[in-house]
Design a protein around this motif. Structure first.
Motif, mmCIF file in Angstrom:
data_model
loop_
_atom_site.group_PDB
_atom_site.id
_atom_site.type_symbol
_atom_site.label_atom_id
_atom_site.label_comp_id
_atom_site.label_asym_id
_atom_site.label_seq_id
_atom_site.Cartn_x
_atom_site.Cartn_y
_atom_site.Cartn_z
ATOM 1 N N PHE A 29 -8.225 5.367 5.482
ATOM 2 C CA PHE A 29 -7.220 5.311 4.679
ATOM 3 C C PHE A 29 -7.503 5.714 3.320
ATOM 4 N N ASP A 30 -6.744 5.794 2.175
ATOM 5 C CA ASP A 30 -6.700 6.078 1.242
ATOM 6 C C ASP A 30 -6.239 5.366 -0.014
ATOM 7 N N LEU A 31 -6.639 5.662 -0.880
ATOM 8 C CA LEU A 31 -6.029 5.260 -2.313
ATOM 9 C C LEU A 31 -4.681 5.512 -3.646
ATOM 10 N N ALA A 32 -4.039 6.828 -2.437
ATOM 11 C CA ALA A 32 -3.217 7.086 -2.951
ATOM 12 C C ALA A 32 -2.187 6.899 -3.478
ATOM 13 N N GLY A 33 -1.911 5.144 -2.548
ATOM 14 C CA GLY A 33 -0.847 4.603 -2.836
ATOM 15 C C GLY A 33 -1.327 3.396 -4.428
ATOM 16 N N MET A 34 -2.134 2.892 -3.845
ATOM 17 C CA MET A 34 -2.845 2.622 -5.035
ATOM 18 C C MET A 34 -2.320 2.928 -6.498
ATOM 19 N N ALA A 93 -0.727 4.947 -7.266
ATOM 20 C CA ALA A 93 0.531 5.417 -7.261
ATOM 21 C C ALA A 93 1.394 4.408 -8.260
ATOM 22 N N GLY A 94 0.803 3.337 -7.448
ATOM 23 C CA GLY A 94 1.588 1.869 -7.936
ATOM 24 C C GLY A 94 1.085 1.894 -9.363
ATOM 25 N N VAL A 95 -0.469 1.885 -9.406
ATOM 26 C CA VAL A 95 -1.125 1.744 -11.251
ATOM 27 C C VAL A 95 -0.673 2.818 -12.044
#
Lengths: 581, 104
Positions: free
Chosen positions: A112-117, A119-121
């Motif tokens: 998994f990665d933090l790309a989604g988070m 983007a949200g931040v």
């Protein structure tokens, strides 16, 4: 670095609002870059990063996002409330908390990665920046290691760290990443990679020294900036983290040449009018050499002028100090009642030296004194080692000087020679004025002597004076020099008595001589009057005599005329003829 | 983005939501893996909603998403979260309590 999109952007610093830290780092954390905050459990990582956000929001109106990977956000808010930070207002406008704890039940099924988070931040950051006048955003990734450990793959962890790092630079967001440091300097894999990638690495430590908790902060790395490399002490106090100011960057304080009375008129005279306003004074001496008394009369004098004063004691309780000083006519009680004087006592061993400094600073902020006393500063040595105590004392001197407080410190010292070799906390070199009190033993007497060892920027007497303590209070006495020896106590008194007797004798003799002269003068005058009388008598007699002579000759003439008339002779011839014949 | 199998529209037994981040390798893998896993379920008894955080970033906060990809099984109860690319098929099926009937 190729993957650093903003390599050529000049380094801008973002103040954390933690004054001492901003000084040590030359302005704060690197803006739009990654700062790694390492530390063991309870070392203050969360507090430090949260405080940076809160300060940013409060002091600089910069919005902040706090991403909590380990703690519940409600827990963090509760902790923050205990520091007196009013987050209610801020949370609505400038602070945003993200609960990023992984559900315990979450099953890991692959990469998994933090790309989604991110983007949200990013979306949230843009929104907050826009509603705060385009101010830059601060983001904290608290306990990122908790999340990264789920990856179970060092390479993947490294990749995510790079992702955060690049994301911050691309979006012009300043990031603080906190992570646990490994045991005994062996970093966990992910924090190891973090240390290489981060632009600034700060390590927080907590250790026990002489059974006193001691917190330190070390800036391990700061790309493109100079920084204080040594350990910096810090305290987690009632208002959060406090890094006592180092003040080594800026020694430019307003210098005053105004004089502040010492409380002893004769000491004022010795020092061309008193202590310099805003200077630091060190009074050293053996136990019982009236250090506290000098300190007390200094503050009493301040209060009598209507100034505010602070007394920090590591020795006795306030009531004890007031009572003892009252016995020598240094009256502090009325000033405590009026609120001008604040006395604070605490056991030196109860806290670390840094904690003491922070507490003293808090008291200064609360009480706003112009004059203060730390009695004795040597007690600081008890609290966590000499080198530390020395640096704390230095900071206290610099900080009080910076805000124009006249600081008087006492220090326990047995004898002067020992002192010249090694001052316990070596503050004598920094203090502006150094007064040494000692005992002089002479003819079976122990007397107190006061010497001004140094007084920067002040003409001062180089004479040793005797310090006499009576019910009227302390006072200085002249000393007598005989054959190169200083006389004190009874010897001085005897010498004084002797001089007084001598003077009296001299006065008597003079008086006697004066009377003698007066008598002599009177005698002469009397004699003169007698002579004058004699002269007068003689003159009178002479006058009488003349008169008688005149009468006689007149009588004789008459008689001759009568004879001639009887002889009937010529008036002219008869006489000669008559005498011839 | 809805992917609704039309065969049995009345009441899908299984409801999934998959959060992804654009075309990142993990997100692409998760979509493909989910497709395979769904073959284990009878046709038309599941519903999958795919949310791209890059397109709807605020969903991250609304739904409390930390990492992508993330699969949430909304029904049947209990709700469960599967993080990652769903590559570990055995674990996925175990977590979703799907019997590996048509395995191999």
């Amino acid at each position: 670095m190729n993957d650093h999109p903003e390599s050529f952007e000049p380094l801008i610093k973002m103040p954390t609002g933690i004054q001492g830290f901003d000084e040590a780092s030359g302005g704060g954390l690197p803006r739009h870059r990654t700062t790694l905050l390492l530390g063991g459990p309870g070392s203050g990582k969360t507090v430090f990063s949260l405080q940076t956000l809160v300060n940013g929001a409060q002091k600089y109106e910069e919005p902040g996002i706090f991403i909590a990977f380990e703690e519940k956000t409600s827990q963090i808010l509760t902790n923050a409330a205990s520091f007196g930070w009013n987050l209610q207002d801020l949370v609505a406008r400038r602070l945003f908390f993200i609960d990023a704890r992984m559900s315990v039940d979450a099953v890991k099924t692959g990469g998994f990665d933090l790309a989604g988070m991110l983007a949200g931040v990013k979306a949230k950051a843009e929104e907050m920046s826009a509603s705060n006048g385009g101010k830059p955003v601060r983001v904290v990734f608290d306990a990122v290691d908790v999340l990264l450990s789920h990856l179970e793959n060092p390479l993947a962890e490294r990749e995510e760290i790079y992702r955060i790092h690049n994301w911050l630079a691309e979006n012009q967001i300043t990031g603080i990443i906190t992570a646990k440091s490994g045991v005994e300097g062996a970093p966990r894999t992910e924090t190891g990679a973090l240390q290489f990638i981060a632009d600034c690495v700060i390590e927080l430590k907590r250790a026990m020294r002489e059974s006193i908790s001691h917190r330190t902060l070390t800036i391990i790395k700061y790309r493109g900036s100079d920084f204080v490399e040594s350990e910096v002490s810090l305290v987690v106090g009632k208002q959060g983290i406090d890094v006592p100011s180092l003040s080594i960057f800026d020694m430019d304080y307003a210098v005053s040449s105004a004089r502040i009375p010492t409380g002893l008129p004769r000491l004022d005279t010795m020092m061309s009018g008193g202590y310099l306003s805003g200077s630091s004074i060190l009074i050293t001496g053996a136990p019982g050499t009236t250090k506290t008394m000098l300190a007390g009369s200094f503050l009493e004098a301040a209060c009598l002028r209507g100034e505010r004063a602070l007394y920090v004691s590591f020795d006795e309780g306030p009531a004890e100090i007031v009572r003892n000083l009252a016995s020598v006519n240094v009256q502090l009680a009325p000033h405590i009642e009026s609120g001008l004087l604040c006395i604070s006592s605490s056991r030196a061993e109860a806290r670390s030296a840094v904690e003491h400094l922070v507490k003293i600073k808090q008291m200064i902020r609360q009480h706003q004194p112009t004059c203060m006393v730390v009695d004795p500063i040597s007690s600081m040595v008890k609290a966590g080692g000499e080198t530390l105590a020395k640096s704390i004392a230095q900071r206290l001197i610099y900080e009080t000087k910076a805000i124009g407080i006249t600081l008087l410190m006492t220090s326990l010292l047995a004898d002067f020679d020992q002192m010249l070799e090694a001052t316990p906390i070596e503050i004598s070199t920094i203090a502006d004025t150094w007064i040494h009190l000692s005992y002089v033993i002479q003819s079976g007497e122990r007397n107190r002597a006061l010497t001004i060892v140094k007084a920067r920027g002040t003409g001062h007497s180089n004479q040793v004076r005797e310090l006499v303590v009576s019910n009227d209070g302390p006072d200085l006495q002249d000393v007598y020099m005989t054959g190169g020896e200083v006389l004190m106590g009874t010897l001085r008194y005897e010498r004084e008595a002797e001089e007084r007797a001598g003077l009296a004798r001299h006065q008597q003799e003079t008086e006697h001589y004066r009377r003698e002269l007066q008598a002599r003068q009177a005698e002469a005058e009397a004699r003169m009057r007698a002579v004058q009388q004699e002269i007068q008598v003689a003159q009178e007699e002479l006058a009488t005599l003349d008169q008688a002579a005149d009468q006689q000759s007149e009588q004789r003439q008459q008689n001759q005329d009568e004879v001639r008339r009887i002889r009937r002779a010529d008036a002219d011839d008869d006489g000669s003829r008559g005498s011839e014949g | 983005m809805m992917e609704n199998k039309p065969q049995n529209p009345s009441q899908p037994e299984w409801k999934f939501r998959l959060y992804i981040a654009g075309d990142s390798p993990h997100s692409q893998a998760a979509r493909a893996n989910l497709e395979t896993i769904l073959h284990s379920l009878p046709e038309g008894c599941y519903q999958v909603e795919i949310i791209d955080i890059l397109k709807e970033p605020m969903r991250m906060f609304e739904d409390g998403i930390v990492v992508t990809p993330m699969l949430i099984k909304l029904s049947p109860a209990p709700v469960c979260q599967l993080m990652g690319s769903l590559s570990d098929k055995k674990r996925v099926l175990q977590a979703l309590e799907i019997r590996e009937a048509q395995d191999e």
